[in-house]
Design a protein around this motif. Structure first.
Motif, PDB file in Angstrom:
ATOM      1  N   ILE A 163     -21.860  10.543   7.305  1.00  0.00           N
ATOM      2  CA  ILE A 163     -21.152  10.155   8.536  1.00  0.00           C
ATOM      3  C   ILE A 163     -21.460  11.146   9.652  1.00  0.00           C
ATOM      4  N   LEU A 164     -21.424  12.421   9.328  1.00  0.00           N
ATOM      5  CA  LEU A 164     -21.699  13.450  10.332  1.00  0.00           C
ATOM      6  C   LEU A 164     -23.124  13.316  10.882  1.00  0.00           C
ATOM      7  N   VAL A 165     -24.090  13.107  10.020  1.00  0.00           N
ATOM      8  CA  VAL A 165     -25.484  12.956  10.454  1.00  0.00           C
ATOM      9  C   VAL A 165     -25.627  11.745  11.377  1.00  0.00           C
ATOM     10  N   ALA A 166     -25.015  10.630  11.008  1.00  0.00           N
ATOM     11  CA  ALA A 166     -25.116   9.419  11.832  1.00  0.00           C
ATOM     12  C   ALA A 166     -24.474   9.629  13.203  1.00  0.00           C
ATOM     13  N   ILE A 167     -23.329  10.296  13.235  1.00  0.00           N
ATOM     14  CA  ILE A 167     -22.665  10.581  14.516  1.00  0.00           C
ATOM     15  C   ILE A 167     -23.521  11.508  15.368  1.00  0.00           C
ATOM     16  N   GLN A 168     -24.084  12.530  14.769  1.00  0.00           N
ATOM     17  CA  GLN A 168     -24.923  13.470  15.516  1.00  0.00           C
ATOM     18  C   GLN A 168     -26.158  12.786  16.091  1.00  0.00           C
ATOM     19  N   GLU A 169     -26.754  11.882  15.319  1.00  0.00           N
ATOM     20  CA  GLU A 169     -27.929  11.164  15.804  1.00  0.00           C
ATOM     21  C   GLU A 169     -27.565  10.256  16.977  1.00  0.00           C
ATOM     22  N   ALA A 170     -26.465   9.535  16.865  1.00  0.00           N
ATOM     23  CA  ALA A 170     -26.024   8.664  17.968  1.00  0.00           C
ATOM     24  C   ALA A 170     -25.705   9.500  19.207  1.00  0.00           C
ATOM     25  N   SER A 171     -25.070  10.637  19.005  1.00  0.00           N
ATOM     26  CA  SER A 171     -24.736  11.519  20.121  1.00  0.00           C
ATOM     27  C   SER A 171     -25.993  12.044  20.812  1.00  0.00           C
ATOM     28  N   ALA A 172     -26.993  12.415  20.039  1.00  0.00           N
ATOM     29  CA  ALA A 172     -28.252  12.908  20.614  1.00  0.00           C
ATOM     30  C   ALA A 172     -28.939  11.805  21.421  1.00  0.00           C
ATOM     31  N   LYS A 173     -28.901  10.582  20.915  1.00  0.00           N
ATOM     32  CA  LYS A 173     -29.505   9.469  21.647  1.00  0.00           C
ATOM     33  C   LYS A 173     -28.737   9.186  22.937  1.00  0.00           C
ATOM     34  N   ALA A 174     -27.421   9.315  22.910  1.00  0.00           N
ATOM     35  CA  ALA A 174     -26.618   9.131  24.126  1.00  0.00           C
ATOM     36  C   ALA A 174     -26.957  10.229  25.135  1.00  0.00           C
ATOM     37  N   ASP A 175     -27.145  11.455  24.653  1.00  0.00           N
ATOM     38  CA  ASP A 175     -27.547  12.552  25.540  1.00  0.00           C
ATOM     39  C   ASP A 175     -28.881  12.236  26.211  1.00  0.00           C
ATOM     40  N   ASP A 176     -29.815  11.656  25.450  1.00  0.00           N
ATOM     41  CA  ASP A 176     -31.110  11.286  26.018  1.00  0.00           C
ATOM     42  C   ASP A 176     -30.944  10.233  27.114  1.00  0.00           C
ATOM     43  N   LEU A 177     -30.080   9.233  26.875  1.00  0.00           N
ATOM     44  CA  LEU A 177     -29.821   8.215  27.902  1.00  0.00           C
ATOM     45  C   LEU A 177     -29.258   8.855  29.166  1.00  0.00           C
ATOM     46  N   GLN A 178     -28.325   9.777  28.991  1.00  0.00           N
ATOM     47  CA  GLN A 178     -27.714  10.458  30.132  1.00  0.00           C
ATOM     48  C   GLN A 178     -28.758  11.256  30.900  1.00  0.00           C
ATOM     49  N   ARG A 179     -29.615  11.956  30.181  1.00  0.00           N
ATOM     50  CA  ARG A 179     -30.653  12.765  30.815  1.00  0.00           C
ATOM     51  C   ARG A 179     -31.595  11.877  31.629  1.00  0.00           C
ATOM     52  N   GLU A 180     -32.005  10.752  31.048  1.00  0.00           N
ATOM     53  CA  GLU A 180     -32.881   9.821  31.757  1.00  0.00           C
ATOM     54  C   GLU A 180     -32.202   9.274  33.020  1.00  0.00           C
ATOM     55  N   ALA A 181     -30.921   8.932  32.894  1.00  0.00           N
ATOM     56  CA  ALA A 181     -30.187   8.358  34.032  1.00  0.00           C
ATOM     57  C   ALA A 181     -30.021   9.372  35.147  1.00  0.00           C
ATOM     58  N   THR A 182     -29.728  10.604  34.813  1.00  0.00           N
ATOM     59  CA  THR A 182     -29.479  11.611  35.853  1.00  0.00           C
ATOM     60  C   THR A 182     -30.770  12.076  36.504  1.00  0.00           C
ATOM     61  N   GLN A 183     -31.884  11.960  35.806  1.00  0.00           N
ATOM     62  CA  GLN A 183     -33.167  12.334  36.412  1.00  0.00           C
ATOM     63  C   GLN A 183     -33.459  11.468  37.622  1.00  0.00           C
ATOM     64  N   SER A 184     -33.025  10.227  37.588  1.00  0.00           N
ATOM     65  CA  SER A 184     -33.269   9.325  38.714  1.00  0.00           C
ATOM     66  C   SER A 184     -32.532   9.779  39.978  1.00  0.00           C
ATOM     67  N   LEU A 185     -31.469  10.565  39.784  1.00  0.00           N
ATOM     68  CA  LEU A 185     -30.732  11.092  40.933  1.00  0.00           C
ATOM     69  C   LEU A 185     -31.164  12.513  41.305  1.00  0.00           C
ATOM     70  N   GLY A 186     -32.041  13.078  40.483  1.00  0.00           N
ATOM     71  CA  GLY A 186     -32.437  14.448  40.725  1.00  0.00           C
ATOM     72  C   GLY A 186     -31.374  15.455  40.303  1.00  0.00           C
ATOM     73  N   LEU A 187     -30.483  15.034  39.395  1.00  0.00           N
ATOM     74  CA  LEU A 187     -29.421  15.915  38.897  1.00  0.00           C
ATOM     75  C   LEU A 187     -29.842  16.511  37.571  1.00  0.00           C
ATOM     76  N   PRO A 188     -29.249  17.656  37.206  1.00  0.00           N
ATOM     77  CA  PRO A 188     -29.538  18.209  35.886  1.00  0.00           C
ATOM     78  C   PRO A 188     -29.104  17.234  34.812  1.00  0.00           C
ATOM     79  N   GLY A 189     -29.830  17.149  33.693  1.00  0.00           N
ATOM     80  CA  GLY A 189     -29.508  16.260  32.587  1.00  0.00           C
ATOM     81  C   GLY A 189     -28.133  16.548  32.012  1.00  0.00           C
TER      82      GLY A 189
END
Length: 98
Positions: free
Chosen positions: A69-95
């Motif tokens: 369960i912990l591994v699955a949550i960590q993987e989903a969280s890392a993927k969400a972080d990647d989405l956030q980083r991609e989205a904020t790059q479009s605004l020129g904001l830090p990930g």
């Protein structure tokens, strides 16, 4: 610098950030551990669902299930972080601003 121009730019940035927040809330990512435990989270990293296959459940080894369960949550969280980083790059904001 013209204060009105600066205020307009700030409003545009806030509007864009609000749209990104909405998009992240609507997107989902999935984390999995050995295909036995699957976690679905939104783009903000909030867990939406958890699926556990019956073969992952061994009453004599609860710790293994906890690890899956912990591994699955960590993987989903890392993927969400990647989405956030991609989205904020479009605004020129830090990930990870969201």
């Amino acid at each position: 610098m013209d204060m009105r121009k600066l205020m307009k730019q700030m409003q545009q940035a806030q509007s864009a950030a609000g749209k990104i927040q909405e998009q992240l809330a609507a997107q989902t990512v999935e984390g999995s551990a050995s295909g036995l435990v699957t976690v679905v989270a939104n783009g903000h990293g909030k867990v939406q669902s958890l699926k556990i296959k019956p073969e992952a459940v061994d009453p004599s080894d609860v710790e293994a299930l906890e690890d899956l369960i912990l591994v699955a949550i960590q993987e989903a969280s890392a993927k969400a972080d990647d989405l956030q980083r991609e989205a904020t790059q479009s605004l020129g904001l830090p990930g990870g601003m969201f």
